[in-house]
Design an enzyme around this catalytic site. Structure first.
Site, short mmCIF file in Angstrom:
data_model
loop_
_atom_site.label_atom_id
_atom_site.label_comp_id
_atom_site.label_asym_id
_atom_site.label_seq_id
_atom_site.Cartn_x
_atom_site.Cartn_y
_atom_site.Cartn_z
N THR A 113 0.81 -1.22 0.00
CA THR A 113 0.00 0.00 0.00
C THR A 113 0.85 1.28 0.00
O THR A 113 0.31 2.37 0.04
CB THR A 113 -0.94 0.03 1.22
OG1 THR A 113 -0.24 -0.44 2.35
CG2 THR A 113 -2.16 -0.84 0.98
N GLU A 336 -20.07 -20.73 -13.17
CA GLU A 336 -19.76 -19.30 -13.30
C GLU A 336 -20.98 -18.52 -13.75
O GLU A 336 -21.23 -17.40 -13.29
CB GLU A 336 -18.60 -19.08 -14.29
CG GLU A 336 -17.27 -19.68 -13.87
CD GLU A 336 -16.82 -19.28 -12.48
OE1 GLU A 336 -17.13 -18.16 -12.04
OE2 GLU A 336 -16.19 -20.11 -11.79
P1 ATP Z 1 5.08 -4.22 2.09
O1 ATP Z 1 4.22 -4.13 3.30
O2 ATP Z 1 4.83 -5.47 1.30
O3 ATP Z 1 6.53 -3.94 2.34
P2 ATP Z 1 4.61 -1.53 1.24
O4 ATP Z 1 3.34 -1.06 1.86
O5 ATP Z 1 5.87 -1.09 1.87
O6 ATP Z 1 4.57 -3.10 1.08
P3 ATP Z 1 5.65 -0.34 -1.12
O7 ATP Z 1 6.90 -1.16 -1.12
O8 ATP Z 1 5.75 1.05 -0.64
O9 ATP Z 1 4.54 -1.11 -0.28
O10 ATP Z 1 4.97 -0.35 -2.55
C1 ATP Z 1 5.37 -1.25 -3.57
C2 ATP Z 1 5.20 -0.60 -4.92
O11 ATP Z 1 3.80 -0.40 -5.18
C3 ATP Z 1 5.81 0.78 -5.00
O12 ATP Z 1 7.13 0.72 -5.42
C4 ATP Z 1 4.92 1.49 -6.02
O13 ATP Z 1 5.34 1.18 -7.33
C5 ATP Z 1 3.57 0.84 -5.81
N1 ATP Z 1 2.69 1.63 -4.91
C6 ATP Z 1 2.17 1.22 -3.74
N2 ATP Z 1 1.39 2.15 -3.20
C7 ATP Z 1 1.42 3.21 -4.04
C8 ATP Z 1 0.81 4.49 -4.03
N3 ATP Z 1 0.00 4.87 -3.03
N4 ATP Z 1 1.07 5.33 -5.06
C9 ATP Z 1 1.88 4.95 -6.07
N5 ATP Z 1 2.48 3.76 -6.13
C10 ATP Z 1 2.26 2.88 -5.15
#
Ligand code: ATP
Length: 501
Positions: A113, A336
């Protein structure tokens, strides 16, 4: 492995040389000097430590150019995080008013997210040195290593900030639940030591520190965390980073399609509509997969059709070559169609496509068009959804005289929604607390709800023989039935008044 062989072989060679009468003193001295030099360099360069993405140290030191504007949606989370970061920026005012610094911010929410993105944007926003690590990297076989790594992490970010002339540093720890899980006072000594070290380091942060350190941690299991981590003065700012709503999905899709050649038929709003429940990472994947489909075809631009395929792929997995028998295919198709007919009847316009081709674990599937993001459900809305879930199994009963294992997931969903009805005080049991009520009573009520809905679903589907037959023909020939053609077929049958839901 090579190390172990070396450690075994060297003493053996030395003993053998002693037997031959060779003086091994000079060799021992040389070995000791060599070991000293190797040890010194290993501490300097982080050999055997974390995977290093820069020369600065053992942890992933990330040069980040992510801005808050690169994160789609998450407006509330971004605002709350910026507020917390202002404490880092305006540190003089904090000292003046005697305000205790914020030491830790906890980002909670489902995977993908944007929690990592937020931490990177935070570093950019505050011009801080940024070091990232993941909880699982602290888990080692040897007691004490995790604690040492925590110390290294803090030392490293300070050194990095000093080297870059920055007066603050941000440490990002993903999957904090791995080291910050509840302590049970037994066995988990290694985890405890790591967590204790983290708490000690956090307690050491003061307003007058230069550089000032802020910890940002991420987890999707906040309930698992030890209360010592969450108390005031530690991770006391909790920001939830939720799955994006439709508006946010549009923003995220726009961000990830900005660098891609889109055909004029691509409707971002419609894609956002169809991707209810997708995380930011999944939306990024949709944009990427669509571009890959276009490239494979050698198309000039990415079309709406490429996006359709990409949504299916991200939702259901890659197409598989599992060959089902004709009998099985017919069962899947009717199953389905059962879902699709109920879905369209209880929520007109909700079916986007019915497909009869194996993808991921499924042999066929219905893609639904969620109308809007919802956060509250009435009893009626839940009942309609349960009927959609039951539609597959009921169709199988009508045409094959019995159910199959293909309905297991549908029943799980239906059961959990029926339980929701009971727990929310919307069943005939009235307002109940599960702790004070007999389990069999709940079970019987859930069963009663489901049996009643199975009956209603059966009546509804029995009136649609023609639609089943017509749709089955198309699915058999073309594998895909679009929502619009399906609706055309349904229009020919006027639902009997009392069956309309
Ligand atoms: P995890 O909990 O699995 O570590 P995370 O919440 O840290 O996940 P990120 O690593 O920040 O998630 O997001 C992964 C990828 O998804 C980012 O590199 C981006 O490309 C895309 N992404 C996620 N959320 C967004 C957002 N709100 N806006 C734009 N891109 C996003």
């Amino acid at each position: 492995m090579a190390k172990e062989i070396l450690f075994g072989a060297v003493p053996a060679v030395l003993i053998f040389m002693m037997f031959l009468g060779i003086n091994i003193g000079p060799f021992l001295l040389f070995g000791a000097v060599l070991a000293g030099i190797l040890f010194f360099f290993s501490r300097q360069t982080g050999m055997g430590g974390f995977k290093t993405r820069s020369k600065a140290g053992k942890h992933a030191v990330v040069k980040t150019d992510v801005q808050f504007s690169d994160i789609g949606g998450q407006e509330r989370a971004k605002r709350e995080l910026k507020e917390a970061l202002d404490f880092l920026i305006h540190k003089d005012s904090l000292e003046k008013y005697g305000i205790r610094p914020i030491k830790g911010v906890l980002l909670t929410g489902p995977p993908g997210t944007g929690k990592t993105l937020m931490a990177k944007a935070a570093a950019n926003y505050t011009n801080s040195a940024f070091v990232a690590a993941s909880g699982s990297q602290f888990v080692e076989m040897y007691v004490g290593v995790g604690a040492q790594r925590v110390r290294d992490l803090f030392r490293e970010v300070k050194q990095l900030a000093e080297r870059n002339g920055q007066d603050s540093g941000i440490i990002f720890i993903d999957e904090i639940d791995v080291i910050g899980g509840k302590r049970d006072g037994q066995q988990q000594r290694e985890y405890d030591q790591t967590l204790n070290q983290l708490l000690t380091e956090m307690d050491g942060i003061t307003t007058s520190d230069n550089p000032r350190i802020l910890l940002i941690a991420a987890t999707n299991r906040k309930d698992m965390l030890d209360s010592a981590l969450l108390r005031p003065g530690r991770f006391d700012r909790h920001i939830s980073v939720d799955l994006p709503d439709k508006k946010a999905r549009i923003q995220i899709l726009k961000i990830h399609t900005a660098n891609k050649p889109l055909a004029s038929d691509v409707n971002v709003e419609r894609i956002a509509q169809e991707t209810f429940g997708f995380s930011g990472a999944q939306l990024e994947s949709v944009a990427n997969e669509a571009a890959i489909y276009a490239m494979r075809e050698g198309a000039e631009k990415i079309t709406g059709q490429h996006f359709e395929l990409a949504v299916d792929k991200v939702m259901m997995g890659e197409k598989s070559d599992r060959e089902a028998s004709d009998e099985e295919k017919r069962r899947v198709a009717l199953h389905e169609l059962g879902h699709a007919i109920v879905s369209e009847r209880v929520r007109p316009g909700s079916v986007s496509q019915v497909t009869l081709s194996p993808r991921g674990q499924a042999l066929g599937y219905v893609r639904q068009n969620p109308m809007e993001d919802r956060y509250l459900y009435t009893k009626e809305a839940l009942e309609k959804q349960i009927m959609v879930c039951l539609g597959g199994a009921v169709a199988e009963e009508i045409y094959f005289g019995g159910r199959s294992t293909g309905s297991k997931n549908d029943f799980e969903q239906a059961l959990s929604m029926a339980q929701e009805i009971v727990q929310s005080g919307m069943s005939e049991l009235g307002i109940v607390h599960l702790q004070y009520i007999d389990k069999t009573q709940v079970h019987e009520e859930v069963n009663r709800i489901l049996e009643d809905l199975v009956e209603r679903t059966r009546k509804l589907l029995q009136a649609h023989d023609e639609v089943f037959a017509g749709s089955l023909r198309i699915l058999w020939d073309q594998e895909v039935l679009s929502g619009d053609s399906f609706r055309d077929m349904l229009k020919k049958i006027q639902p009997v008044e009392e069956l309309a839901v």
